[in-house]
Motif scaffolding. Structure first.
Motif, short mmCIF file in Angstrom:
data_model
loop_
_atom_site.label_atom_id
_atom_site.label_comp_id
_atom_site.label_asym_id
_atom_site.label_seq_id
_atom_site.Cartn_x
_atom_site.Cartn_y
_atom_site.Cartn_z
N ASP A 246 34.14 20.44 51.35
CA ASP A 246 35.18 21.08 50.56
C ASP A 246 34.65 21.36 49.16
OD1 ASP A 246 37.51 22.10 49.60
OD2 ASP A 246 38.53 20.17 49.42
N GLY A 247 34.17 22.58 48.93
CA GLY A 247 33.69 22.95 47.60
C GLY A 247 32.19 23.06 47.45
N TRP A 248 31.44 22.57 48.42
CA TRP A 248 29.99 22.69 48.32
C TRP A 248 29.37 22.79 49.70
CZ3 TRP A 248 32.27 17.85 47.86
CH2 TRP A 248 31.78 16.84 48.68
N ALA A 249 28.07 23.16 49.70
CA ALA A 249 27.29 23.23 50.93
C ALA A 249 25.89 22.74 50.64
CB ALA A 249 27.26 24.66 51.46
N ALA A 250 25.18 22.37 51.68
CA ALA A 250 23.79 21.92 51.54
C ALA A 250 22.90 22.77 52.44
CB ALA A 250 23.66 20.45 51.90
N ALA A 251 21.76 23.19 51.89
CA ALA A 251 20.78 23.96 52.65
C ALA A 251 19.49 23.16 52.74
CB ALA A 251 20.52 25.30 51.97
N ASP A 252 18.65 23.49 53.73
CA ASP A 252 17.46 22.68 54.04
C ASP A 252 16.23 23.09 53.24
OD1 ASP A 252 17.03 25.11 55.28
OD2 ASP A 252 16.40 24.26 57.20
N VAL A 253 16.41 23.35 51.97
CA VAL A 253 15.32 23.63 51.04
C VAL A 253 15.49 22.68 49.87
CG1 VAL A 253 14.48 25.27 49.32
CG2 VAL A 253 14.90 26.02 51.65
N GLY A 254 14.43 21.96 49.51
CA GLY A 254 14.56 21.01 48.42
C GLY A 254 13.29 20.87 47.60
N LEU A 255 13.10 19.70 47.03
CA LEU A 255 11.97 19.47 46.13
C LEU A 255 10.62 19.63 46.82
CD1 LEU A 255 13.32 16.23 44.38
CD2 LEU A 255 13.43 18.56 43.50
N PHE A 274 22.32 20.68 42.46
CA PHE A 274 21.11 19.88 42.31
C PHE A 274 20.26 20.04 43.56
CE2 PHE A 274 24.22 17.08 44.25
CZ PHE A 274 23.50 16.45 45.26
N CYS A 275 18.99 19.63 43.42
CA CYS A 275 18.07 19.62 44.56
C CYS A 275 17.60 18.19 44.79
CB CYS A 275 16.85 20.51 44.30
SG CYS A 275 17.24 22.27 44.15
N SER A 276 17.44 17.82 46.05
CA SER A 276 16.84 16.55 46.42
C SER A 276 15.68 16.83 47.36
CB SER A 276 17.89 15.62 47.04
OG SER A 276 18.69 16.30 47.99
N ASP A 277 15.10 15.81 47.95
CA ASP A 277 13.85 16.01 48.68
C ASP A 277 13.91 17.18 49.67
OD1 ASP A 277 12.73 13.93 47.34
OD2 ASP A 277 12.46 12.63 49.08
N GLU A 278 14.93 17.21 50.50
CA GLU A 278 15.00 18.21 51.56
C GLU A 278 16.24 19.10 51.46
OE1 GLU A 278 12.43 18.37 53.32
OE2 GLU A 278 11.54 16.37 53.34
N HIS A 279 16.97 19.02 50.36
CA HIS A 279 18.26 19.72 50.26
C HIS A 279 18.43 20.42 48.93
CE1 HIS A 279 18.83 16.22 52.97
NE2 HIS A 279 19.56 17.06 53.69
N THR A 280 19.14 21.54 48.96
CA THR A 280 19.73 22.15 47.78
C THR A 280 21.24 22.14 47.99
OG1 THR A 280 17.85 23.56 47.23
CG2 THR A 280 20.01 24.28 46.45
N THR A 281 21.94 21.49 47.07
CA THR A 281 23.40 21.44 47.13
C THR A 281 23.94 22.50 46.18
OG1 THR A 281 23.42 19.08 47.65
CG2 THR A 281 25.44 20.02 46.72
N PHE A 282 24.82 23.36 46.70
CA PHE A 282 25.32 24.47 45.91
C PHE A 282 26.79 24.73 46.23
CE2 PHE A 282 24.06 26.31 49.87
CZ PHE A 282 24.84 27.44 50.09
N ALA A 283 27.45 25.36 45.27
CA ALA A 283 28.84 25.78 45.46
C ALA A 283 28.83 27.27 45.75
CB ALA A 283 29.66 25.48 44.21
N PRO A 284 29.16 27.66 46.97
CA PRO A 284 29.12 29.09 47.30
C PRO A 284 30.33 29.83 46.74
CG PRO A 284 29.83 27.82 49.19
CD PRO A 284 29.50 26.81 48.13
N ALA A 285 30.10 31.05 46.29
CA ALA A 285 31.20 31.86 45.79
C ALA A 285 32.10 32.32 46.93
CB ALA A 285 30.66 33.07 45.02
N GLU A 286 31.52 32.53 48.10
CA GLU A 286 32.26 32.91 49.30
C GLU A 286 32.00 31.85 50.37
OE1 GLU A 286 34.32 35.40 49.45
OE2 GLU A 286 33.81 36.27 47.49
N PRO A 287 32.93 31.63 51.27
CA PRO A 287 32.74 30.59 52.28
C PRO A 287 31.46 30.80 53.09
CG PRO A 287 35.02 31.35 52.27
CD PRO A 287 34.26 32.29 51.38
N VAL A 288 30.78 29.71 53.40
CA VAL A 288 29.61 29.74 54.27
C VAL A 288 29.85 28.79 55.43
CG1 VAL A 288 28.00 30.37 52.44
CG2 VAL A 288 28.42 27.95 52.93
N SER A 289 29.07 28.96 56.48
CA SER A 289 29.21 28.13 57.66
C SER A 289 27.89 27.47 57.98
CB SER A 289 29.65 28.98 58.86
OG SER A 289 30.90 29.61 58.62
N VAL A 290 27.95 26.36 58.67
CA VAL A 290 26.74 25.71 59.15
C VAL A 290 25.98 26.70 60.04
CG1 VAL A 290 25.83 23.86 60.59
CG2 VAL A 290 27.70 23.40 58.99
#
Length: 330
Positions: A246-255, A274-290
């Motif tokens: 709810d409000g954010w998504a995570a993608a499989d690109v990170g540090l 923020f970015c972590s080892d294997e993730h970029t956490t972002f708030a999408p302007a439009e809904p995204v899906s897994v």
């Protein structure tokens, strides 16, 4: 193959944007006025495209020099860095397939050049970036000692790297002139045909050098775009959305797949948290899906490319070629 068939994370290079960037630089700095720096992309397939416009190359490591020679691109290589063991470079020269010029800034690096079988050097001058380089007033004496040791001194180089990302072009030009005054003073004492320096950030304002060591212009990143550089963002990192909340998504690109020293990457149409080892956490302007694919724009192209084994050349959604990032490592 289609882009959606790729395993993520994956480096994507837009063929049209890359071609435009190479053409724009060739128009601005034709022929030997640009000595492309391959540290930005570490890919001989891309360097071969640059060779159609520019006769010489800059490298940062011995490994890059070896790879360029193996690819038939060793006619005029400047290793714009100090090394203390030049034997592998000497072996390249002994093969007869290369011309390699090495930067020196001390008696120790001069001795390493001689011991390694190097025949040509440039004197690296400190023009304001606190990294490598001899003081301008000491450059002439170092050149004299190099010639006394039997080396040919081709000239000087100086890198105003601390100015590359100045957002105001007028300020960038003003400070570049101050730095280049130091380089020209050193060149008056050193001599030689080369006055080498600059980079993508100062390519349009550094009119004092006779060759510019630009690299990032070919692929670009968001840090240079923010500084007002006109080249296109040809490189993106393809990612897959792997979690949605709810409000954010995570993608499989990170540090481990993004160079982060210039800050967070950019997700078009979203806000990166923020970015972590294997993730970029972002708030999408439009809904995204897994399962959705997104293209992430790196802030610093050079270390981003070095984290990947290959790049995919794309035209729209078609993958038209795969290039090995074959100059990685040392």
């Amino acid at each position: 193959m289609k882009v959606h068939d790729l395993t993520t994370p994956a480096l994507l290079v837009d063929a049209a944007d890359l071609t435009a960037n190479l053409a724009d630089m060739a128009a601005a700095l034709p022929g030997p006025r640009c000595r492309p720096h391959v540290k930005a992309h570490k890919t001989t397939a891309l360097a071969k495209l640059q060779a159609a416009h520019h006769p010489g190359f800059t490298v940062a490591t011995i490994r890059e020099a070896e790879g360029m020679v193996a690819a038939g691109l060793g006619d005029d290589i400047l290793l714009a860095n100090e090394v203390l063991d030049a034997r592998r470079l000497g072996a390249l020269l002994d093969s007869g397939d290369a011309r390699i010029t090495l930067a020196i800034d001390s008696d120790e690096t001069l001795a390493a050049a001689v011991a390694g079988g190097i025949r040509e050097v440039v004197v690296d001058v400190n023009v304001g970036l606190p990294r490598c380089g001899v003081a301008p007033e000491k450059a002439g004496a170092l050149a004299d000692r190099a010639r006394a040791a039997g080396l040919t001194v081709r000239g000087v180089m100086g890198y105003e790297g601390h100015l590359m990302l100045f957002p105001d072009e007028a300020e960038r030009a003003k400070h570049t002139e101050e730095c280049m005054a130091k380089l020209l003073a050193a060149h008056a004492d050193v001599g030689g045909e080369l006055i080498s320096g600059g980079g993508t950030g100062t390519y349009a304002v550094n009119t004092w050098v006779n060759e510019v060591q630009a690299g990032s212009y070919a692929l670009m990143d968001t840090a240079y775009t923010a500084a007002g550089l006109p080249f296109r963002q040809a490189l993106t990192v393809l990612a897959t959305v792997i979690s949605v909340s709810d409000g954010w998504a995570a993608a499989d690109v990170g540090l481990k797949s993004l160079g982060m020293d210039h800050g967070n990457p950019t997700v078009p149409g979203g806000q990166v948290w923020f970015c972590s080892d294997e993730h970029t956490t972002f708030a999408p302007a439009e809904p995204v899906s897994v399962g959705d694919r997104i293209r992430v724009l790196p802030a610093h192209v050079d270390p981003t490319v070095a984290l990947h084994e290959r790049m995919q050349v794309v035209e729209g959604e078609e993958v038209v070629d795969t290039w090995a990032v074959d100059l990685r490592g040392w």
